[in-house]
Design a protein around this motif. Structure first.
Motif, PDB file in Angstrom:
ATOM      1  N   ASP A 114     -14.042 -18.793  -1.638  1.00  0.00           N
ATOM      2  CA  ASP A 114     -13.068 -19.052  -2.707  1.00  0.00           C
ATOM      3  C   ASP A 114     -13.707 -18.874  -4.077  1.00  0.00           C
ATOM      4  OD1 ASP A 114     -11.067 -19.599  -0.881  1.00  0.00           O
ATOM      5  OD2 ASP A 114     -11.451 -21.770  -0.884  1.00  0.00           O
ATOM      6  N   TRP A 115     -14.899 -19.469  -4.258  1.00  0.00           N
ATOM      7  CA  TRP A 115     -15.557 -19.354  -5.551  1.00  0.00           C
ATOM      8  C   TRP A 115     -15.969 -17.920  -5.852  1.00  0.00           C
ATOM      9  CZ3 TRP A 115     -14.959 -22.558  -9.229  1.00  0.00           C
ATOM     10  CH2 TRP A 115     -14.803 -23.920  -8.990  1.00  0.00           C
ATOM     11  N   ALA A 116     -16.420 -17.207  -4.843  1.00  0.00           N
ATOM     12  CA  ALA A 116     -16.793 -15.804  -5.045  1.00  0.00           C
ATOM     13  C   ALA A 116     -15.586 -14.982  -5.469  1.00  0.00           C
ATOM     14  CB  ALA A 116     -17.408 -15.231  -3.765  1.00  0.00           C
ATOM     15  N   PHE A 128     -12.407 -27.629 -11.036  1.00  0.00           N
ATOM     16  CA  PHE A 128     -13.727 -27.544 -10.399  1.00  0.00           C
ATOM     17  C   PHE A 128     -13.682 -28.238  -9.043  1.00  0.00           C
ATOM     18  CE2 PHE A 128     -14.339 -27.538 -15.000  1.00  0.00           C
ATOM     19  CZ  PHE A 128     -15.055 -26.359 -15.174  1.00  0.00           C
ATOM     20  N   CYS A 129     -12.763 -27.785  -8.251  1.00  0.00           N
ATOM     21  CA  CYS A 129     -12.507 -28.423  -6.957  1.00  0.00           C
ATOM     22  C   CYS A 129     -13.724 -28.274  -6.022  1.00  0.00           C
ATOM     23  CB  CYS A 129     -11.276 -27.800  -6.323  1.00  0.00           C
ATOM     24  SG  CYS A 129     -10.782 -28.576  -4.789  1.00  0.00           S
ATOM     25  N   GLY A 166     -12.789 -12.342  -9.702  1.00  0.00           N
ATOM     26  CA  GLY A 166     -11.530 -12.110 -10.418  1.00  0.00           C
ATOM     27  C   GLY A 166     -11.690 -12.239 -11.918  1.00  0.00           C
ATOM     28  N   VAL A 167     -12.468 -13.251 -12.368  1.00  0.00           N
ATOM     29  CA  VAL A 167     -12.708 -13.435 -13.795  1.00  0.00           C
ATOM     30  C   VAL A 167     -13.422 -12.214 -14.371  1.00  0.00           C
ATOM     31  CG1 VAL A 167     -13.982 -14.789 -15.500  1.00  0.00           C
ATOM     32  CG2 VAL A 167     -12.728 -15.947 -13.669  1.00  0.00           C
ATOM     33  N   MET A 168     -14.459 -11.755 -13.691  1.00  0.00           N
ATOM     34  CA  MET A 168     -15.239 -10.614 -14.190  1.00  0.00           C
ATOM     35  C   MET A 168     -14.403  -9.341 -14.232  1.00  0.00           C
ATOM     36  SD  MET A 168     -19.088 -11.112 -12.644  1.00  0.00           S
ATOM     37  CE  MET A 168     -18.560 -11.184 -10.924  1.00  0.00           C
ATOM     38  N   PHE A 169     -13.644  -9.109 -13.163  1.00  0.00           N
ATOM     39  CA  PHE A 169     -12.888  -7.860 -13.112  1.00  0.00           C
ATOM     40  C   PHE A 169     -11.634  -7.920 -13.973  1.00  0.00           C
ATOM     41  CE2 PHE A 169     -15.713  -6.350  -9.949  1.00  0.00           C
ATOM     42  CZ  PHE A 169     -15.546  -4.974  -9.930  1.00  0.00           C
ATOM     43  N   LEU A 170     -11.116  -9.098 -14.246  1.00  0.00           N
ATOM     44  CA  LEU A 170     -10.045  -9.196 -15.231  1.00  0.00           C
ATOM     45  C   LEU A 170     -10.546  -8.727 -16.593  1.00  0.00           C
ATOM     46  CD1 LEU A 170      -8.057 -12.501 -14.597  1.00  0.00           C
ATOM     47  CD2 LEU A 170      -7.117 -10.211 -14.816  1.00  0.00           C
ATOM     48  N   ILE A 205      -8.982 -21.204 -14.745  1.00  0.00           N
ATOM     49  CA  ILE A 205      -8.405 -22.548 -14.794  1.00  0.00           C
ATOM     50  C   ILE A 205      -7.227 -22.681 -13.833  1.00  0.00           C
ATOM     51  CG2 ILE A 205      -7.157 -24.158 -16.290  1.00  0.00           C
ATOM     52  CD1 ILE A 205      -8.868 -23.075 -18.608  1.00  0.00           C
ATOM     53  N   VAL A 206      -6.328 -21.693 -13.867  1.00  0.00           N
ATOM     54  CA  VAL A 206      -5.127 -21.725 -13.020  1.00  0.00           C
ATOM     55  C   VAL A 206      -5.437 -20.893 -11.763  1.00  0.00           C
ATOM     56  CG1 VAL A 206      -2.675 -21.245 -12.866  1.00  0.00           C
ATOM     57  CG2 VAL A 206      -3.684 -21.902 -15.056  1.00  0.00           C
ATOM     58  N   ASN A 207      -5.919 -21.563 -10.735  1.00  0.00           N
ATOM     59  CA  ASN A 207      -6.270 -20.837  -9.529  1.00  0.00           C
ATOM     60  C   ASN A 207      -5.919 -21.660  -8.311  1.00  0.00           C
ATOM     61  OD1 ASN A 207      -7.808 -18.897  -7.749  1.00  0.00           O
ATOM     62  ND2 ASN A 207      -8.423 -18.154  -9.762  1.00  0.00           N
TER      63      ASN A 207
END
Length: 301
Positions: A46-48, A38-39, A53-57, A295-297
């Motif tokens: 970056d957050w967008a 949670f940088c 990426g999470v949603m489209f994964l 998590i790994v980003n």
């Protein structure tokens, strides 16, 4: 060829990038912490990108899972069809399975490399495009869109009719026929189709005629029913001892001297097992891969 090489080339093209966190898993593991996940130094862009990426994964894996489930259902149905070209019946499904596996491998590596949310959208659509490249109609065909019950009923009717169709036409021809009216001599009992006999033969006919579909000799007897189902409607009889649809194994032949075929064939059973493995893997990745991507980003600057 595009489906075989395309996903592999995508993985190779981004494997050496610094954003490929799978290339050095130990270093990636060392930097994992709540502060890094949670940088606060990340920008809105970056957050967008990460959230997109999470949603489209999840979206792409769900699409691939639905397609793989259809392929599994089609493989089970194809295993009950009359013998078809073994080469193409094997190549097509295995190319699709290969494409699914490499697309899944490419997804996180590709998404980590993107800098904007719009790139994630285009990349996801590109992955799906490569997978559906050979599916011009968007579906396997009208036959395979039938429900399981309708398909099983049709196959059982097909098997039942061919189980009474003789391999030798002479078995249903009256040897003493003197006119077209007396030409056919078709005799059935509770065991099956009987061989026609001349008028001088004594006693009732007892010799069974070989038919185009018959239960496998090593697993069944002549008394084994050819149709059965675990799921029955209330109006259907439910005699004991009938095999389920999945247990039904038959031999198919179209001439006395020609080859015989096993249904379901061994290669179709392998095909089913491959798709079962792919579907099971996708179900696990559907749950694990999106949070893993979050998590790994991108590390904190």
């Amino acid at each position: 060829l595009v489906q075989i090489l395309g996903p592999v080339l995508i993985v190779f093209s981004v494997w050496e990038d610094k954003t490929n966190y799978l290339r050095d898993p130990l270093r990636t593991w060392e930097r994992l912490s709540a502060a890094n996940i949670f940088c606060t130094s990340r920008t809105k862009n970056d957050w967008a990108t990460i959230l997109m990426g999470v949603m489209f994964l999840f979206f792409v894996i769900t699409q691939l899972l639905n397609s793989a489930s259809d392929e599994l259902s089609d493989a089970r149905k194809n295993s009950r069809l009359s013998p078809i070209d073994n080469v193409w019946s094997l190549v097509g499904p295995f190319v699709n399975a290969w494409c699914v596996v490499w697309n899944i491998a490419a997804l996180p590596i590709l998404f980590w490399n993107f800098e904007t949310a719009s790139q994630v959208v285009l990349g996801a659509l590109g992955v799906l495009f490569v997978y559906t490249l050979d599916d011009l109609t968007g579906t396997a065909g009208a036959l395979l869109r039938t429900s399981d019950f309708e398909y099983q009923r049709g196959i059982c009717w097909h098997y039942a009719l061919l189980s009474q169709c003789p391999v030798r036409l002479e078995d249903v021809v009256n040897p003493d026929a003197t006119s077209a009216k007396d030409f056919w001599q078709i005799t059935l009992n509770n065991t099956g189709l009987l061989v026609a006999r001349d008028a001088n033969a004594k006693g009732p006919p007892t010799e069974l005629s070989p038919t185009r579909i018959a239960p496998l000799a090593e697993e069944s007897t002549e008394q084994t029913p050819l149709v059965g189902s675990e799921k029955r409607q209330s109006w259907q009889p439910d005699p004991k001892g009938l095999p389920s649809f999945d247990q039904l194994k038959v031999r198919v032949r179209f001439s006395e001297d020609g080859p015989s075929y096993r249904l379901p064939s061994y290669h179709s059973m392998v095909q089913v097992m491959v798709w079962q493995a792919v579907v099971g893997t996708l179900k696990v990745l559907q749950v694990l891969l999106p949070p893993l991507f979050f998590i790994v980003n991108k590390p904190c600057k």
